[in-house]
Design a protein around this motif. Structure first.
Motif, PDB file in Angstrom:
ATOM      1  N   PHE A  50     -75.522-119.258   6.215  1.00  0.00           N
ATOM      2  CA  PHE A  50     -76.340-120.474   6.176  1.00  0.00           C
ATOM      3  C   PHE A  50     -75.833-121.500   7.171  1.00  0.00           C
ATOM      4  O   PHE A  50     -76.613-122.141   7.890  1.00  0.00           O
ATOM      5  CB  PHE A  50     -76.340-121.055   4.762  1.00  0.00           C
ATOM      6  N   LEU A  51     -74.512-121.664   7.245  1.00  0.00           N
ATOM      7  CA  LEU A  51     -73.923-122.626   8.170  1.00  0.00           C
ATOM      8  C   LEU A  51     -74.146-122.216   9.619  1.00  0.00           C
ATOM      9  O   LEU A  51     -74.282-123.077  10.502  1.00  0.00           O
ATOM     10  CB  LEU A  51     -72.422-122.746   7.887  1.00  0.00           C
ATOM     11  N   ALA A  52     -74.188-120.915   9.881  1.00  0.00           N
ATOM     12  CA  ALA A  52     -74.358-120.422  11.251  1.00  0.00           C
ATOM     13  C   ALA A  52     -75.813-120.375  11.688  1.00  0.00           C
ATOM     14  O   ALA A  52     -76.082-120.114  12.868  1.00  0.00           O
ATOM     15  CB  ALA A  52     -73.746-119.022  11.369  1.00  0.00           C
ATOM     16  N   GLN A  53     -76.743-120.627  10.792  1.00  0.00           N
ATOM     17  CA  GLN A  53     -78.153-120.479  11.110  1.00  0.00           C
ATOM     18  C   GLN A  53     -78.611-121.319  12.300  1.00  0.00           C
ATOM     19  O   GLN A  53     -79.372-120.835  13.145  1.00  0.00           O
ATOM     20  CB  GLN A  53     -79.010-120.804   9.877  1.00  0.00           C
ATOM     21  N   PRO A  54     -78.200-122.598  12.430  1.00  0.00           N
ATOM     22  CA  PRO A  54     -78.637-123.366  13.608  1.00  0.00           C
ATOM     23  C   PRO A  54     -78.218-122.737  14.927  1.00  0.00           C
ATOM     24  O   PRO A  54     -78.989-122.752  15.902  1.00  0.00           O
ATOM     25  CB  PRO A  54     -77.960-124.730  13.403  1.00  0.00           C
ATOM     26  N   MET A  55     -77.012-122.166  14.989  1.00  0.00           N
ATOM     27  CA  MET A  55     -76.573-121.507  16.217  1.00  0.00           C
ATOM     28  C   MET A  55     -77.323-120.204  16.440  1.00  0.00           C
ATOM     29  O   MET A  55     -77.775-119.911  17.561  1.00  0.00           O
ATOM     30  CB  MET A  55     -75.066-121.256  16.156  1.00  0.00           C
ATOM     31  N   GLY A 127     -74.716-138.288   6.282  1.00  0.00           N
ATOM     32  CA  GLY A 127     -74.363-138.039   7.681  1.00  0.00           C
ATOM     33  C   GLY A 127     -74.165-136.569   7.968  1.00  0.00           C
ATOM     34  O   GLY A 127     -74.604-136.058   9.011  1.00  0.00           O
ATOM     35  N   VAL A 128     -73.524-135.855   7.037  1.00  0.00           N
ATOM     36  CA  VAL A 128     -73.330-134.407   7.200  1.00  0.00           C
ATOM     37  C   VAL A 128     -74.679-133.688   7.196  1.00  0.00           C
ATOM     38  O   VAL A 128     -74.928-132.805   8.032  1.00  0.00           O
ATOM     39  CB  VAL A 128     -72.419-133.864   6.084  1.00  0.00           C
ATOM     40  N   ALA A 129     -75.553-134.054   6.260  1.00  0.00           N
ATOM     41  CA  ALA A 129     -76.874-133.421   6.188  1.00  0.00           C
ATOM     42  C   ALA A 129     -77.700-133.729   7.434  1.00  0.00           C
ATOM     43  O   ALA A 129     -78.395-132.852   7.963  1.00  0.00           O
ATOM     44  CB  ALA A 129     -77.612-133.903   4.934  1.00  0.00           C
ATOM     45  N   PHE A 133     -79.132-130.594   9.652  1.00  0.00           N
ATOM     46  CA  PHE A 133     -80.563-130.302   9.646  1.00  0.00           C
ATOM     47  C   PHE A 133     -81.312-130.844  10.865  1.00  0.00           C
ATOM     48  O   PHE A 133     -82.326-130.267  11.265  1.00  0.00           O
ATOM     49  CB  PHE A 133     -81.209-130.871   8.375  1.00  0.00           C
ATOM     50  N   LEU A 134     -80.822-131.929  11.472  1.00  0.00           N
ATOM     51  CA  LEU A 134     -81.578-132.555  12.552  1.00  0.00           C
ATOM     52  C   LEU A 134     -80.903-132.485  13.921  1.00  0.00           C
ATOM     53  O   LEU A 134     -81.588-132.550  14.935  1.00  0.00           O
ATOM     54  CB  LEU A 134     -81.860-134.026  12.203  1.00  0.00           C
TER      55      LEU A 134
END
Length: 253
Positions: A50-55, A127-129, A133-134
């Motif tokens: 889940f954490l790696a999904q943006p990359m 801030g983390v979210a 997400f953005l």
């Protein structure tokens, strides 16, 4: 000072130490419980995916991240799980801190500290979210678009973890700007009029900080500097109201 007075003070000090120990133990239990739950479901691997999904979403089709260390495939997901467990148990940990100090506070002091603790936690998590997400998706896409065709983009999972942790920490801390503004005004160190007067310098400072703590691309820098500026303005609006609400009554002064 009489022996009875000294003995009473010693007992009070020991009772405070015992209370502090109990609160620390309860905080650790909360953190451990969050770790156990996350280990069982959804599990370290799913959490890291889940954490790696943006990359992964910004990489070419079929591309994956790599692990260059022998124990990295085990160690990195465990680190992510522990970090998430801490974030999830943060309200419980802060509650234990609040329960320890609250009995010694006046009513107006409770009205001062409780909102600051809650708002600080929410702003940090916000801030983390916001970063995840953005910002991450746009930043990784922007960076990978500059990769030459001769380069196969395959980020190392340890480097990726270090990068996202530093970015999330930077956004989490900078989202505390309203709290800093409110505290400065409430303590009488600076007035809202003075903070409004230095607004141009604050805006420049926001972009300087963003240039230091974010990657050298315009997307991530604007993504941090603009929210920092807006949160500063929010702090200016909230500070006068907060000062009025938390003033000590005449009977307590």
């Amino acid at each position: 000072m009489s022996d009875s007075t000294e003995h009473g003070a010693e007992e009070t000090f020991i009772s405070h130490l015992i209370e502090l120990r109990d609160r620390l133990v309860k905080a650790v239990y909360g953190l451990a419980a969050a770790c156990v739950v996350l280990m069982l479901w959804p599990g370290p691997s799913a959490i890291y995916d889940f954490l790696a999904q943006p990359m992964l979403a910004s990489l070419p089709a079929g591309a994956k991240m790599i692990a260059t260390g022998v124990i990295s495939p085990f160690l990195v997901p465990m680190k992510v799980t522990l970090l998430l467990a801490f974030l999830l148990s943060l309200p419980w940990i802060l509650y234990q801190a609040w329960a320890f100090i609250a009995p010694g506070l006046y009513t107006h002091e409770k009205r001062l500290i409780a909102p600051l603790v809650v708002s600080s936690s929410l702003l940090f998590l916000g801030g983390v979210a916001f970063c995840y997400f953005l910002v991450f998706g746009r930043v990784f896409k922007f960076i990978n678009e500059f990769a030459p065709a001769s380069i196969s983009v395959a980020p190392d999972i340890e480097n990726y973890l270090d990068f996202i942790m530093s970015m999330c920490l930077a956004f989490g801390v900078t989202f505390e700007v309203p709290v800093v503004v409110v505290v400065l005004v409430r303590m009488g160190l600076v007035s809202t009029d003075k903070l409004k007067a230095i607004r141009p310098y604050v805006i420049v400072g926001a972009f300087v900080i963003a240039a230091i703590v974010t990657p050298p691309d315009i997307v991530s820098q604007f993504s941090l500097a603009l929210p920092m500026w807006l949160l500063y303005e929010i702090g200016l609006l909230v500070a006068p109201m907060f000062v009025r609400v938390t003033q000590a009554p005449e009977s307590e002064q």
